[in-house]
Scaffold this motif. Structure first.
Motif, short mmCIF file in Angstrom:
data_model
loop_
_atom_site.label_atom_id
_atom_site.label_comp_id
_atom_site.label_asym_id
_atom_site.label_seq_id
_atom_site.Cartn_x
_atom_site.Cartn_y
_atom_site.Cartn_z
N ASP A 196 -14.74 -11.75 -39.05
CA ASP A 196 -14.13 -10.78 -38.53
C ASP A 196 -14.60 -9.59 -38.94
O ASP A 196 -14.96 -9.56 -40.10
N TYR B 187 -15.41 -1.87 -31.58
CA TYR B 187 -14.23 -2.76 -31.48
C TYR B 187 -14.18 -3.82 -32.57
O TYR B 187 -15.13 -4.28 -32.87
N SER C 255 -14.09 -10.99 -33.42
CA SER C 255 -13.83 -12.44 -34.42
C SER C 255 -14.72 -13.25 -33.78
O SER C 255 -14.95 -13.48 -32.46
N LYS D 257 -14.86 -12.93 -29.88
CA LYS D 257 -13.39 -12.48 -29.28
C LYS D 257 -13.26 -11.04 -29.79
O LYS D 257 -13.25 -10.79 -30.83
N CYS E 189 -11.29 -7.10 -29.09
CA CYS E 189 -9.95 -6.69 -28.94
C CYS E 189 -10.12 -5.17 -29.11
O CYS E 189 -10.84 -4.61 -29.88
N LYS F 61 -6.06 -4.58 -30.66
CA LYS F 61 -5.32 -5.93 -30.93
C LYS F 61 -4.43 -6.47 -29.78
O LYS F 61 -3.77 -7.50 -29.91
N LEU F 62 -4.33 -5.57 -28.72
CA LEU F 62 -3.59 -6.33 -27.49
C LEU F 62 -4.34 -6.69 -26.47
O LEU F 62 -4.27 -7.72 -25.75
N LEU F 63 -5.36 -5.91 -26.35
CA LEU F 63 -6.44 -6.37 -25.00
C LEU F 63 -7.65 -7.06 -25.36
O LEU F 63 -8.36 -6.32 -26.22
N CYS F 64 -7.58 -8.48 -25.11
CA CYS F 64 -8.70 -9.08 -25.73
C CYS F 64 -9.34 -9.88 -24.75
O CYS F 64 -8.99 -10.27 -23.92
N GLN F 65 -10.91 -9.91 -24.97
CA GLN F 65 -11.59 -10.87 -24.18
C GLN F 65 -12.42 -11.94 -25.05
O GLN F 65 -13.14 -11.39 -26.15
N THR F 66 -12.82 -13.06 -24.81
CA THR F 66 -13.47 -14.10 -25.49
C THR F 66 -14.40 -14.49 -24.35
O THR F 66 -14.60 -14.62 -23.28
#
Length: 189
Positions: A108, A120, A123, A135, A137, A140-145
């Protein structure tokens, strides 16, 4: 005698359960070092150990599908908040900034996005031996992997030199330091 056998078996089962519980909580990290093709295929990122103790993960752009702008010049880090960094070429620059290992076996930290000049939370972990999950974020709310694929070949224009050498990527100052050299013991006179 039957009592002693039962006690022995109970103790053995308890020991086995305790040891398996300990293993389930501690996940061995799988080193993500290597060269990875991004999900959209626009870049290859080389991940490697960094920092004075070599316990962090840094990442560098070592290949770009389109490394030149419309004038045939190398793409630059023009949105960087530091004016001194805005002229550096994107190819070879560091975008993953010293990720730390977590107890879950992930790494992280922060990733820099040259498309907007912002960093940003990120992880990353190996999903399979040749697949990396990343991943990212925002708050810590809007995340994309994304899934990155490990590459073993070399594309034309790919940087293959060691980090900091000619033909290799360039580490940011805080991650460029190497561990102190090991001093050889001098022979007794």
């Amino acid at each position: 005698m039957n009592f002693l056998v039962r006690m022995f078996l109970r103790s053995l089962v308890a020991a086995l359960l305790m040891s398996s519980t300990g293993r389930a909580e501690t996940i061995a990290p799988v080193d993500p070092s290597g060269t990875w093709l991004t999900e959209d295929g626009r870049a290859r990122i080389r991940l490697e150990r960094c920092g004075p103790a070599r316990d962090r993960i840094c990442g560098f752009i070592v290949w770009m599908k389109d490394p030149l702008d419309s004038h045939g010049q190398p793409l630059r880090d023009s949105f960087n908040p530091d004016p001194d960094q805005r002229t550096r070429a994107l190819l070879g620059h560091q975008l993953i900034l010293g990720l730390k290992l977590t107890p879950e076996g992930r790494f992280d930290g922060d990733i820099y996005n040259a498309e907007d000049g912002k960093s940003y939370a990120v992880s990353l972990w190996r999903d399979k031996s040749d697949r990396l999950k990343l991943k990212g974020c925002l708050l810590k709310l809007l995340c994309q992997t994304q899934t990155w694929t490990q590459t073993l070949d070399v594309q034309p224009g790919q940087l293959v030199g060691l980090t900091g050498d000619v033909g290799g990527p360039r580490a940011d100052r805080e991650w460029a330091s190497l561990p102190p050299p090991v001093k050889a013991k001098s022979a007794a006179k």
